[in-house]
Motif scaffolding. Structure first.
Motif, short mmCIF file in Angstrom:
data_model
loop_
_atom_site.label_atom_id
_atom_site.label_comp_id
_atom_site.label_asym_id
_atom_site.label_seq_id
_atom_site.Cartn_x
_atom_site.Cartn_y
_atom_site.Cartn_z
N GLY A 41 0.81 -1.22 0.00
CA GLY A 41 0.00 0.00 0.00
C GLY A 41 0.84 1.27 0.00
O GLY A 41 0.50 2.22 0.71
N GLU B 226 -0.93 4.83 -0.70
CA GLU B 226 -1.82 5.25 0.38
C GLU B 226 -1.03 5.57 1.65
O GLU B 226 -1.35 6.51 2.38
N THR C 67 -0.95 9.20 3.48
CA THR C 67 -1.21 9.33 4.91
C THR C 67 -0.07 10.08 5.59
O THR C 67 -0.30 10.95 6.44
N SER D 279 -2.20 5.64 -6.99
CA SER D 279 -3.37 5.64 -6.11
C SER D 279 -4.32 6.77 -6.47
O SER D 279 -5.53 6.57 -6.54
#
Length: 169
Positions: free
Chosen positions: A40, A43, A47, A81
């Motif tokens: 991931g 993402e 974050t 993403s």
């Protein structure tokens, strides 16, 4: 292109063989250009950037953001993403199937939070990304991909049973 024709473009389904062939070609292209996808990454980096926006340099007090992922907007996976997110919105709006849904009950919020945390923990334990598992590892005949897909399917099935049971109570 008239508006009705544009809507039909997003509502039509592509033949599965054609769709999977296109995905396979894109997967080969990505693998040759950038290598295998990982945990991931996009993402996670998004974050980190949001956290850095609010926390400033205090984010580096958390070792993960200093050693594993140092937040930078130049990390290429962010744009994969964001591209998937943008494409999904364009398709949903184009087919007139986009709408906001806000959970009405506290129990839904709790289940969503727990489900999201379990997905995050599962991704970290499996050391894969759920998207890259389907489009990267599994077509590469990687055992980790098949184990991850199995876990995702079982988790989604159990989660939907729990969700249905709680919402019917």
């Amino acid at each position: 292109m008239r508006q009705g024709e544009a809507m039909q473009l997003f509502k039509k389904t592509i033949d599965p063989i054609v769709a999977l062939s296109i995905i396979a070609l894109l997967d080969i292209f990505l693998f040759l250009v950038v290598g295998a996808w990982t945990v991931g990454g996009g993402e996670t980096m998004i974050t980190g950037l949001v956290a850095k926006l609010f926390m400033g340099d205090q984010i580096y007090r958390i070792p993960f953001w200093k050693f594993a992922f140092e937040p930078t907007p130049y990390y290429w996976k962010i744009y994969i993403s964001l591209g998937m997110f943008f494409g999904a919105i364009v398709a949903a709006v184009g087919s007139k199937e986009f709408y906001w849904r806000v959970p009405r009950h506290l129990s839904e919020w709790i289940m969503i939070t727990i489900g999201g945390l379990l997905m995050g923990i599962g991704i970290r334990l499996a050391f894969v990304c759920n998207v890259s598992t389907f489009f990267g590892l599994t077509p590469e005949m990687n055992l980790g991909g098949y184990l991850s897909v199995s876990g995702i399917i079982v988790g989604a099935w159990v989660g939907s049973l729990i969700y249905k049971r709680v919402m019917e109570a």
